[in-house]
Write a protein that holds these residues in place. Structure first.
Motif, PDB file in Angstrom:
ATOM      1  N   ALA A  10       1.164  -1.178  -0.188  1.00 11.91           N
ATOM      2  CA  ALA A  10       0.114  -0.129  -0.380  1.00 11.91           C
ATOM      3  C   ALA A  10       0.819   1.293  -0.082  1.00 11.91           C
ATOM      4  O   ALA A  10       0.527   2.038  -0.692  1.00 11.91           O
ATOM      5  CB  ALA A  10      -0.541   0.451   1.099  1.00 11.91           C
ATOM      6  N   GLY A  11       1.756   1.382   0.562  1.00 10.54           N
ATOM      7  CA  GLY A  11       2.858   2.473   0.818  1.00 10.54           C
ATOM      8  C   GLY A  11       3.432   2.568  -0.445  1.00 10.54           C
ATOM      9  O   GLY A  11       3.462   3.380  -0.964  1.00 10.54           O
ATOM     10  N   PHE A  12       3.830   1.354  -1.656  1.00 13.22           N
ATOM     11  CA  PHE A  12       4.434   2.092  -3.008  1.00 13.22           C
ATOM     12  C   PHE A  12       3.409   2.178  -3.635  1.00 13.22           C
ATOM     13  O   PHE A  12       3.874   2.600  -4.299  1.00 13.22           O
ATOM     14  CB  PHE A  12       4.725  -0.070  -2.889  1.00 13.22           C
ATOM     15  N   LEU A  13       2.168   1.857  -3.579  1.00 13.27           N
ATOM     16  CA  LEU A  13       0.991   2.315  -4.065  1.00 13.27           C
ATOM     17  C   LEU A  13       0.505   3.184  -4.086  1.00 13.27           C
ATOM     18  O   LEU A  13       0.340   4.110  -4.964  1.00 13.27           O
ATOM     19  CB  LEU A  13       0.105   1.337  -4.555  1.00 13.27           C
ATOM     20  N   GLY A  14       0.851   3.757  -2.826  1.00 19.22           N
ATOM     21  CA  GLY A  14       0.879   5.353  -2.150  1.00 19.22           C
ATOM     22  C   GLY A  14       1.655   6.413  -2.664  1.00 19.22           C
ATOM     23  O   GLY A  14       1.068   7.752  -3.377  1.00 19.22           O
ATOM     24  N   GLY A  15       3.145   5.996  -2.761  1.00 24.16           N
ATOM     25  CA  GLY A  15       3.883   6.349  -4.311  1.00 24.16           C
ATOM     26  C   GLY A  15       3.646   7.186  -5.577  1.00 24.16           C
ATOM     27  O   GLY A  15       3.798   8.163  -5.816  1.00 24.16           O
ATOM     28  N   GLY A  16       3.081   5.666  -5.728  1.00 20.85           N
ATOM     29  CA  GLY A  16       2.988   6.082  -6.851  1.00 20.85           C
ATOM     30  C   GLY A  16       1.899   6.709  -7.316  1.00 20.85           C
ATOM     31  O   GLY A  16       1.749   7.794  -8.482  1.00 20.85           O
ATOM     32  N   VAL A  17       0.602   6.600  -6.896  1.00 25.82           N
ATOM     33  CA  VAL A  17      -0.185   7.958  -6.631  1.00 25.82           C
ATOM     34  C   VAL A  17       0.005   9.557  -6.460  1.00 25.82           C
ATOM     35  O   VAL A  17      -0.424  10.115  -7.304  1.00 25.82           O
ATOM     36  CB  VAL A  17      -1.361   7.220  -5.666  1.00 25.82           C
ATOM     37  N   TYR A  18       1.007   9.364  -5.738  1.00 24.45           N
ATOM     38  CA  TYR A  18       1.756  10.907  -5.310  1.00 24.45           C
ATOM     39  C   TYR A  18       2.289  11.229  -6.673  1.00 24.45           C
ATOM     40  O   TYR A  18       2.471  12.631  -7.150  1.00 24.45           O
ATOM     41  CB  TYR A  18       2.802  10.365  -4.191  1.00 24.45           C
ATOM     42  N   SER A  19       3.295  10.169  -7.296  1.00 26.58           N
ATOM     43  CA  SER A  19       4.516  10.903  -8.496  1.00 26.58           C
ATOM     44  C   SER A  19       3.756  10.787  -9.586  1.00 26.58           C
ATOM     45  O   SER A  19       4.196  11.821 -10.454  1.00 26.58           O
ATOM     46  CB  SER A  19       5.477   9.709  -8.418  1.00 26.58           C
ATOM     47  N   THR A  20       2.376  10.278  -9.775  1.00 22.49           N
ATOM     48  CA  THR A  20       1.936  10.201 -10.587  1.00 22.49           C
ATOM     49  C   THR A  20       1.050  10.857 -11.096  1.00 22.49           C
ATOM     50  O   THR A  20       0.167  11.152 -12.480  1.00 22.49           O
ATOM     51  CB  THR A  20       1.102   9.186 -11.471  1.00 22.49           C
ATOM     52  N   TRP A  21      -0.085  11.738 -10.068  1.00 18.92           N
ATOM     53  CA  TRP A  21      -0.765  12.527  -9.843  1.00 18.92           C
ATOM     54  C   TRP A  21      -1.230  13.529 -11.115  1.00 18.92           C
ATOM     55  O   TRP A  21      -1.986  14.197 -11.611  1.00 18.92           O
ATOM     56  CB  TRP A  21      -1.013  13.024  -8.550  1.00 18.92           C
TER      57      TRP A  21
ATOM     58  N   ARG B 251      -3.735  11.816 -14.120  1.00 17.59           N
ATOM     59  CA  ARG B 251      -5.050  11.360 -13.404  1.00 17.59           C
ATOM     60  C   ARG B 251      -5.337   9.942 -13.602  1.00 17.59           C
ATOM     61  O   ARG B 251      -5.732   9.814 -12.634  1.00 17.59           O
ATOM     62  CB  ARG B 251      -5.340  11.976 -13.608  1.00 17.59           C
ATOM     63  N   GLY B 252      -5.454   9.111 -14.538  1.00 13.82           N
ATOM     64  CA  GLY B 252      -6.112   7.899 -14.675  1.00 13.82           C
ATOM     65  C   GLY B 252      -5.303   6.851 -14.199  1.00 13.82           C
ATOM     66  O   GLY B 252      -5.734   5.883 -12.831  1.00 13.82           O
ATOM     67  N   LEU B 253      -4.347   6.353 -14.490  1.00  9.53           N
ATOM     68  CA  LEU B 253      -2.989   5.698 -14.002  1.00  9.53           C
ATOM     69  C   LEU B 253      -3.144   6.340 -12.216  1.00  9.53           C
ATOM     70  O   LEU B 253      -3.697   5.080 -11.111  1.00  9.53           O
ATOM     71  CB  LEU B 253      -2.411   5.324 -14.115  1.00  9.53           C
ATOM     72  N   ALA B 254      -3.518   7.497 -11.857  1.00 10.79           N
ATOM     73  CA  ALA B 254      -3.181   7.661 -10.250  1.00 10.79           C
ATOM     74  C   ALA B 254      -4.354   7.096  -9.247  1.00 10.79           C
ATOM     75  O   ALA B 254      -4.310   6.730  -8.778  1.00 10.79           O
ATOM     76  CB  ALA B 254      -2.582   9.423 -10.142  1.00 10.79           C
TER      77      ALA B 254
END
Length: 51
Positions: free
Chosen positions: A14-25, A29-32
């Protein structure tokens, strides 16, 4: 395998995925949003696994 290991792994995921959300927002946005949904699923699975 003790259930604590699975919970720790799910929280780490979840932390790894959350970092992905933060970096791709700002750029994708679709991927985020997809990553955000997967993050919520991972956290929910960790909580469910603990109970």
């Amino acid at each position: 395998m003790p259930k604590e290991y699975v919970v720790i792994g799910l929280i780490a995921l979840a932390g790894f995925l959350g970092g992905g959300v933060y970096s791709t927002w700002k750029t994708a946005r679709g991927l985020a949003i997809v990553l955000l949904v997967l993050t919520v699923v991972a956290v929910g699975a960790a909580i469910t696994w603990l109970l």
